[in-house]
Design a protein around this motif. Structure first.
Motif, PDB file in Angstrom:
ATOM      1  N   MET A 134       0.385 -13.726  32.182  1.00  0.00           N
ATOM      2  CA  MET A 134       0.863 -12.536  31.727  1.00  0.00           C
ATOM      3  C   MET A 134      -0.432 -11.775  31.178  1.00  0.00           C
ATOM      4  O   MET A 134      -0.255 -10.556  31.188  1.00  0.00           O
ATOM      5  N   SER A 135      -1.468 -12.530  30.943  1.00  0.00           N
ATOM      6  CA  SER A 135      -2.788 -11.859  30.762  1.00  0.00           C
ATOM      7  C   SER A 135      -3.266 -10.765  31.591  1.00  0.00           C
ATOM      8  O   SER A 135      -3.891  -9.585  30.900  1.00  0.00           O
ATOM      9  N   PHE A 136      -2.830 -10.679  32.862  1.00  0.00           N
ATOM     10  CA  PHE A 136      -3.220  -9.534  33.651  1.00  0.00           C
ATOM     11  C   PHE A 136      -2.664  -8.415  33.389  1.00  0.00           C
ATOM     12  O   PHE A 136      -3.135  -7.369  33.475  1.00  0.00           O
ATOM     13  N   TRP A 137      -1.351  -8.535  32.921  1.00  0.00           N
ATOM     14  CA  TRP A 137      -0.686  -7.366  32.526  1.00  0.00           C
ATOM     15  C   TRP A 137      -0.947  -6.856  31.184  1.00  0.00           C
ATOM     16  O   TRP A 137      -0.179  -6.039  30.672  1.00  0.00           O
ATOM     17  N   GLY A 138      -1.858  -7.444  30.454  1.00  0.00           N
ATOM     18  CA  GLY A 138      -2.368  -7.117  29.042  1.00  0.00           C
ATOM     19  C   GLY A 138      -2.569  -5.684  29.084  1.00  0.00           C
ATOM     20  O   GLY A 138      -2.902  -5.072  27.992  1.00  0.00           O
ATOM     21  N   ASP A 183      13.726 -14.110  28.874  1.00  0.00           N
ATOM     22  CA  ASP A 183      12.248 -14.727  29.384  1.00  0.00           C
ATOM     23  C   ASP A 183      11.280 -13.851  28.859  1.00  0.00           C
ATOM     24  O   ASP A 183      11.301 -12.686  28.806  1.00  0.00           O
ATOM     25  N   SER A 184      10.553 -14.605  28.173  1.00  0.00           N
ATOM     26  CA  SER A 184       9.289 -13.731  27.753  1.00  0.00           C
ATOM     27  C   SER A 184       8.242 -13.358  28.645  1.00  0.00           C
ATOM     28  O   SER A 184       7.358 -12.528  28.374  1.00  0.00           O
ATOM     29  N   ARG A 185       8.245 -13.590  30.077  1.00  0.00           N
ATOM     30  CA  ARG A 185       7.217 -13.336  30.978  1.00  0.00           C
ATOM     31  C   ARG A 185       8.067 -12.173  32.032  1.00  0.00           C
ATOM     32  O   ARG A 185       7.612 -12.516  33.239  1.00  0.00           O
ATOM     33  N   VAL A 186       8.605 -11.295  31.382  1.00  0.00           N
ATOM     34  CA  VAL A 186       9.359 -10.382  32.300  1.00  0.00           C
ATOM     35  C   VAL A 186       8.671  -8.983  32.310  1.00  0.00           C
ATOM     36  O   VAL A 186       8.403  -8.572  30.964  1.00  0.00           O
ATOM     37  N   ALA A 226      13.632   0.993  22.183  1.00  0.00           N
ATOM     38  CA  ALA A 226      14.831   0.612  21.582  1.00  0.00           C
ATOM     39  C   ALA A 226      15.266  -0.870  21.763  1.00  0.00           C
ATOM     40  O   ALA A 226      15.695  -1.613  20.794  1.00  0.00           O
ATOM     41  N   MET A 227      14.620  -1.535  22.574  1.00  0.00           N
ATOM     42  CA  MET A 227      14.545  -2.987  22.792  1.00  0.00           C
ATOM     43  C   MET A 227      13.285  -3.673  22.479  1.00  0.00           C
ATOM     44  O   MET A 227      13.245  -4.840  22.472  1.00  0.00           O
ATOM     45  N   ASN A 228      12.464  -2.866  21.648  1.00  0.00           N
ATOM     46  CA  ASN A 228      11.424  -3.315  20.917  1.00  0.00           C
ATOM     47  C   ASN A 228      10.462  -3.960  22.137  1.00  0.00           C
ATOM     48  O   ASN A 228       9.818  -5.031  21.882  1.00  0.00           O
ATOM     49  N   LEU A 229      10.507  -3.488  23.297  1.00  0.00           N
ATOM     50  CA  LEU A 229       9.394  -4.026  24.332  1.00  0.00           C
ATOM     51  C   LEU A 229       8.335  -3.387  24.284  1.00  0.00           C
ATOM     52  O   LEU A 229       8.238  -1.889  24.160  1.00  0.00           O
ATOM     53  N   PRO A 230       7.132  -3.673  24.356  1.00  0.00           N
ATOM     54  CA  PRO A 230       5.497  -2.978  24.367  1.00  0.00           C
ATOM     55  C   PRO A 230       5.548  -2.071  25.658  1.00  0.00           C
ATOM     56  O   PRO A 230       6.182  -2.603  26.554  1.00  0.00           O
ATOM     57  N   ARG A 231       4.638  -1.195  25.864  1.00  0.00           N
ATOM     58  CA  ARG A 231       4.485  -0.363  27.016  1.00  0.00           C
ATOM     59  C   ARG A 231       3.960  -1.179  27.927  1.00  0.00           C
ATOM     60  O   ARG A 231       4.428  -1.081  29.304  1.00  0.00           O
ATOM     61  N   ASP A 266       8.382 -22.876  38.365  1.00  0.00           N
ATOM     62  CA  ASP A 266       7.410 -22.167  38.042  1.00  0.00           C
ATOM     63  C   ASP A 266       7.497 -21.467  36.678  1.00  0.00           C
ATOM     64  O   ASP A 266       8.423 -20.602  36.425  1.00  0.00           O
ATOM     65  N   ALA A 267       6.998 -22.450  35.598  1.00  0.00           N
ATOM     66  CA  ALA A 267       7.262 -21.725  34.311  1.00  0.00           C
ATOM     67  C   ALA A 267       6.288 -20.425  33.820  1.00  0.00           C
ATOM     68  O   ALA A 267       6.643 -20.128  32.845  1.00  0.00           O
ATOM     69  N   ASP A 268       5.501 -20.328  34.587  1.00  0.00           N
ATOM     70  CA  ASP A 268       4.282 -19.163  34.108  1.00  0.00           C
ATOM     71  C   ASP A 268       4.328 -17.924  34.921  1.00  0.00           C
ATOM     72  O   ASP A 268       4.059 -16.789  34.361  1.00  0.00           O
ATOM     73  N   THR A 269       4.496 -17.822  36.114  1.00  0.00           N
ATOM     74  CA  THR A 269       4.443 -16.583  36.692  1.00  0.00           C
ATOM     75  C   THR A 269       5.351 -15.400  36.253  1.00  0.00           C
ATOM     76  O   THR A 269       6.445 -15.672  36.254  1.00  0.00           O
ATOM     77  N   PRO A 270       4.953 -14.132  35.951  1.00  0.00           N
ATOM     78  CA  PRO A 270       5.331 -13.155  35.507  1.00  0.00           C
ATOM     79  C   PRO A 270       6.556 -12.786  36.518  1.00  0.00           C
ATOM     80  O   PRO A 270       6.433 -13.025  37.756  1.00  0.00           O
TER      81      PRO A 270
END
Length: 371
Positions: A1-5, A215-218, A275-280, A188-192
């Motif tokens: 997920m670091s790429f999408w930071g 899932d935390s990588r969506v 509303a879902m507390n998702l970051p940009r 695959d546990a890691d790929t977004p």
């Protein structure tokens, strides 16, 4: 997920031939960091590329997989990350590969869900270690609502009522995604994972989702072509095309569309994410564009990109050097393409047209490489 930071900017590749090295080098040369890659127009080993046959998935054809791997290798050499974006899944053959017919089977029968989950499990197993892969975009522009009794751009309350009725059934898009994600995570546990909203990835179609997925990588993706009646190809066939800015049909009525209206429309997924507390950083505009020959196209691109820039969103423009449709290939300027372009398509030959930075491409080019 670091790429999408950080905000990532790129282009869409929906070409009929697998892109060569020069293609990816050129996109990277403009400053793009990622490409959203669709392969459904490529020559398949069987009926449907990588699927084998969308009527009954039985495994990844080895020849198709090799072609895809080689294409990913070229993107990686150019320094680009890739988001794989299939246009077809089992029970949902892309309409342009289906005699122009919308394929609703996936949204009627959950046995196709199981086939789609098996397909994505196989893809994840084969591609999880490829260094170019930045995300799996599970399906391009799903539309379970289309034949399910929900009007496009319905009021939020109507959308929510519709989802309450359909929840747990074959048109439950969040549940469908959960099944596919669970299958992918077996390998695959890691790929977004990137998820398009319903109603063809409409910016207002996350509004009925009661919660984000676990899932935390969506990443959550919408597409932006509104007002479609002005930005799309059919408009150019009108004796008097609908202008932008100006009044255009939308949701059954005529509305004034300009930069402010674009901003209000794109505020809807932002509000949902808040509303879902998702970051940009979890929001993506996976496609946007307009017909390059429309006089207001450059202004439209400016208006859309201004919103995306202000909110620091990931985006990919549609499209980069498309070799079978010139409508949104902004490097071609505003002129008609010569006959040689269409002749190459008929012959299955590479696209012969030179490309360059044009005034039509400037809103995108400037933001791909702001320095």
């Amino acid at each position: 997920m670091s790429f999408w930071g950080n905000p990532r900017h790129g282009g869409n590749s929906f070409n009929r031939l697998p892109p060569d090295q020069a293609y990816f080098d050129a996109l990277a040369g403009y400053g793009a960091t990622w490409v959203r890659l669709s392969y459904d127009k490529w020559q398949p080993a069987n009926r449907d590329f990588l699927l084998g046959n969308a009527d009954a998935y039985q495994g990844l054809p080895a020849a198709d997989l090799a072609t895809l791997r080689a294409t990913l290798d070229r993107a990686h050499r150019a320094g680009l990350k890739v988001v794989i974006a299939p246009l077809s899944l089992p029970g949902m053959r892309w309409s342009q590969n289906n005699q122009g017919q919308f394929d609703d089977r996936l949204w009627q029968d959950k046995r196709y869900w199981s086939q789609a989950a098996a397909f994505w499990r196989d893809v994840a197993r084969e591609l999880k270690d490829h260094p170019a892969i930045a995300a799996y975009n599970l399906v391009n522009e799903p539309a379970p609502e289309k034949h399910g009794g929900l009007a496009e751009h319905a009021e939020p309350g109507h959308m929510q009522q519709w989802y309450a009725r359909e929840r747990g059934g074959a048109r439950d898009l969040p549940a469908f995604y959960r099944q596919l994600i669970a299958s992918i995570r077996e390998e695959d546990a890691d790929t977004p994972i990137m998820l398009d909203a319903g109603w063809f990835a409409a910016a207002d179609a996350f509004g009925y989702w009661p919660a984000p997925l676990e899932d935390s990588r969506v990443l959550y993706s919408v597409h932006m072509y509104e007002p479609y009646f002005a930005t799309s190809a059919p408009n150019m066939a009108r004796k008097q095309p609908i202008a932008y800015p100006g009044p255009a049909p939308f949701a059954g009525q005529s509305q004034q569309w300009d930069g402010q209206r674009v901003g209000r429309y794109l505020q809807q997924p932002l509000d949902w994410a808040d509303a879902m507390n998702l970051p940009r950083s979890r929001l993506v505009v996976g496609e946007f564009g307009c017909m390059r020959r429309l006089p207001g196209c450059r202004q439209y691109l400016e208006d859309v990109l201004s919103v995306l820039e202000r909110n620091q969103l990931h985006w990919a423009f549609y499209s980069f050097r498309e070799d079978n449709w010139d409508g949104m290939d902004y490097e071609l300027g505003s002129a008609k393409v010569p006959w040689g372009y269409w002749q190459a398509i008929e012959q299955g030959a590479p696209d012969p047209l030179p490309r360059k930075a044009t005034v039509e491409f400037e809103p995108i080019r400037r933001r791909l490489s702001p320095d």
